[in-house]
Design a protein around this motif. Structure first.
Motif, short mmCIF file in Angstrom:
data_model
loop_
_atom_site.label_atom_id
_atom_site.label_comp_id
_atom_site.label_asym_id
_atom_site.label_seq_id
_atom_site.Cartn_x
_atom_site.Cartn_y
_atom_site.Cartn_z
N THR A 21 0.76 -1.10 -0.04
CA THR A 21 0.12 -0.09 -0.08
C THR A 21 0.86 1.23 -0.04
N GLU A 22 2.13 1.27 0.37
CA GLU A 22 3.21 2.42 0.54
C GLU A 22 4.20 1.99 -0.47
N GLY A 23 4.15 1.07 -1.60
CA GLY A 23 4.95 0.84 -2.49
C GLY A 23 6.14 -0.01 -2.04
N GLN A 24 5.81 -0.73 -0.83
CA GLN A 24 7.02 -1.57 -0.38
C GLN A 24 7.36 -2.72 -1.34
N GLY A 25 8.57 -2.90 -1.85
CA GLY A 25 8.89 -3.91 -2.68
C GLY A 25 8.67 -3.58 -4.23
N LEU A 26 8.26 -2.31 -4.42
CA LEU A 26 7.96 -2.05 -5.86
C LEU A 26 9.43 -1.51 -6.49
N PRO A 27 9.69 -1.99 -7.77
CA PRO A 27 10.73 -1.18 -8.27
C PRO A 27 11.02 0.23 -8.31
N GLN A 28 9.82 0.77 -8.45
CA GLN A 28 9.75 2.38 -8.47
C GLN A 28 10.01 2.82 -7.26
N TYR A 29 10.12 2.11 -6.10
CA TYR A 29 10.25 2.62 -4.74
C TYR A 29 11.30 1.84 -4.26
N PRO A 30 12.66 1.95 -4.55
CA PRO A 30 13.68 0.96 -3.96
C PRO A 30 13.90 1.25 -2.45
N ASN A 31 13.65 2.38 -2.01
CA ASN A 31 13.98 2.56 -0.56
C ASN A 31 12.91 2.19 0.33
N ARG A 32 11.82 1.65 -0.24
CA ARG A 32 10.67 0.93 0.62
C ARG A 32 10.81 -0.53 0.62
N LYS A 33 11.42 -0.93 1.57
CA LYS A 33 11.66 -2.24 1.59
C LYS A 33 10.30 -3.01 2.20
N GLU A 34 10.02 -4.32 1.94
CA GLU A 34 8.85 -5.19 2.27
C GLU A 34 9.15 -5.49 3.70
N TYR A 35 8.20 -5.37 4.37
CA TYR A 35 8.46 -5.79 6.00
C TYR A 35 8.14 -7.27 6.26
N MET A 36 8.83 -7.89 7.31
CA MET A 36 8.86 -9.36 7.66
C MET A 36 7.43 -9.37 8.55
N LEU A 37 6.93 -10.43 8.45
CA LEU A 37 5.79 -10.89 9.38
C LEU A 37 6.16 -11.44 10.56
N VAL A 73 1.89 6.82 -2.57
CA VAL A 73 2.59 6.77 -3.93
C VAL A 73 1.76 7.14 -4.80
N ASP A 74 2.25 7.05 -6.20
CA ASP A 74 1.28 7.35 -7.13
C ASP A 74 0.49 6.19 -7.64
N PRO A 75 -0.88 6.25 -7.38
CA PRO A 75 -1.94 5.30 -7.56
C PRO A 75 -1.82 4.44 -8.83
N LEU A 76 -1.42 5.20 -9.96
CA LEU A 76 -1.18 4.45 -11.09
C LEU A 76 -0.29 3.44 -11.26
N ILE A 77 0.90 3.75 -10.50
CA ILE A 77 1.98 2.71 -10.40
C ILE A 77 1.44 1.47 -9.40
N LEU A 78 0.82 2.15 -8.32
CA LEU A 78 0.43 1.07 -7.39
C LEU A 78 -0.62 0.05 -8.13
N ALA A 79 -1.55 0.72 -8.94
CA ALA A 79 -2.66 -0.08 -9.87
C ALA A 79 -1.89 -1.13 -10.80
N SER A 80 -0.95 -0.49 -11.46
CA SER A 80 -0.28 -1.59 -12.41
C SER A 80 0.45 -2.50 -11.84
N GLN A 81 1.06 -2.40 -10.75
CA GLN A 81 1.92 -3.44 -9.83
C GLN A 81 1.13 -4.37 -8.90
N ARG A 82 0.16 -3.99 -8.45
CA ARG A 82 -0.50 -4.60 -7.33
C ARG A 82 -2.14 -4.68 -7.33
N GLY A 83 -2.55 -4.01 -8.48
CA GLY A 83 -4.08 -3.94 -8.73
C GLY A 83 -4.76 -3.11 -8.19
N LEU A 84 -6.26 -2.62 -8.66
CA LEU A 84 -7.03 -1.57 -8.17
C LEU A 84 -7.33 -1.99 -6.53
N LYS A 85 -7.37 -3.08 -6.06
CA LYS A 85 -7.71 -3.34 -4.88
C LYS A 85 -6.56 -2.50 -3.85
#
Length: 288
Positions: free
Chosen positions: A146-162, A205-217
């Motif tokens: 939801t905040e671009g974690q793990g997306l190539p367009q946001y390399p500084n936002r790493k995915e968090y571990m569960l 983040v940019d909603p268009l990038i988020l939608a293209s990478q993870r979907g409208l949900k």
């Protein structure tokens, strides 16, 4: 004769070890402090929590504890005010934790019936934040980035571990109700090293990038202001503040504790193996 002397040495130690081990139980509540719950300590939006473990008394004042806690955390912007309420985000998560603690009890409960205590240690916990959409479907948030974690367009936002590491600390008061049991009240706080316990930390983040990478949900769950009556349906501008990234999240577990001695009479923090209160079983004197 050597076997007899060895038996005499081991027998008291065996009695002490039986009296130093306790079963510990906790019933209470769990809650968190973060971007969706700004109060540091509150019963608001708290949930039930339970725990169980073992305690080994090293001395009458120092003990080692191993424990497991299960609870849940949740928070909702509908409980906030102003701009936070207009954001309309929320989260839920089940919480599982295993911990290893060192505890210090101020007074020897062999001599007194009540004593304060403090503890600190290390813990491993597991969480997995989710929410519900407008149709009531359960949606897990981490895969949505939801905040671009793990997306190539946001390399500084790493995915968090569960599953992560935490530092638990806190204190309480316990009261000896019998030679084999104590009751107490405990407050335990967990220092975390993530700001994504609630899947909320930084900027939109940019909603268009988020939608293209993870979907409208993903776009739908990252901003929900349009669901509020009279709310703003327009997605916030790029880099608008979504959460407070400077502070990590916390959670805490508070409740009533019960400690029961295992292995024989004299457990439950009675420490009857110390202060000269040895077992009545003795060994014959050996004449020289």
């Amino acid at each position: 004769m050597r076997k007899l002397l060895l038996w005499c040495l081991l027998l008291p130690l065996s009695g002490y070890s039986q009296q130093r081990l306790h079963l510990t139980l906790l019933g209470g509540f769990s809650n968190y402090q973060g971007d969706l719950q700004t109060k540091y300590f509150t019963l608001n939006q708290a949930n039930l929590a339970v725990g169980a473990g073992l305690q080994y008394d090293i001395t009458p004042h120092i003990a080692a504890r191993i424990g497991f806690h299960y609870g849940s955390l949740e928070a909702d912007d509908k409980q906030n005010t102003g701009q936070l309420r207009a954001r309309n985000l929320n989260f839920h998560t089940k919480l599982m934790e295993g911990s290893l603690l060192l505890q210090y009890t101020l007074f020897d409960l062999s001599d007194r019936r009540i004593s304060p205590y403090v503890f600190a240690g290390a813990a491993i916990y597991h969480f997995d934040p989710y929410t519900y959409d407008t149709l009531g479907n359960k949606i897990f948030l981490k895969p949505l980035s939801t905040e671009g974690q793990g997306l190539p367009q946001y390399p500084n936002r790493k995915e968090y571990m569960l599953t992560q590491f935490a530092i638990p600390f806190g204190g309480g008061v316990k009261f000896r109700v019998s030679e084999n049991a104590t009751l107490g009240f405990e407050v335990g706080i967990r220092k975390l090293f993530t700001d994504y316990l609630d899947d909320l930390s930084t900027r939109y983040v940019d909603p268009l990038i988020l939608a293209s990478q993870r979907g409208l949900k993903a776009v739908e769950m990252s901003y929900r202001g349009g669901e509020v009556k009279g709310g703003n349906p327009n997605y916030p501008a790029l880099n608008t503040i979504r959460g407070g990234e400077k502070a990590k999240d916390w959670y805490y577990i508070t409740g009533i504790t019960l400690s029961i001695g295992l292995g024989g009479k004299g457990g439950g923090d009675s420490y009857s193996g110390w202060n000269g209160r040895r077992s009545q079983i003795g060994c014959p004197r050996v004449r020289q």
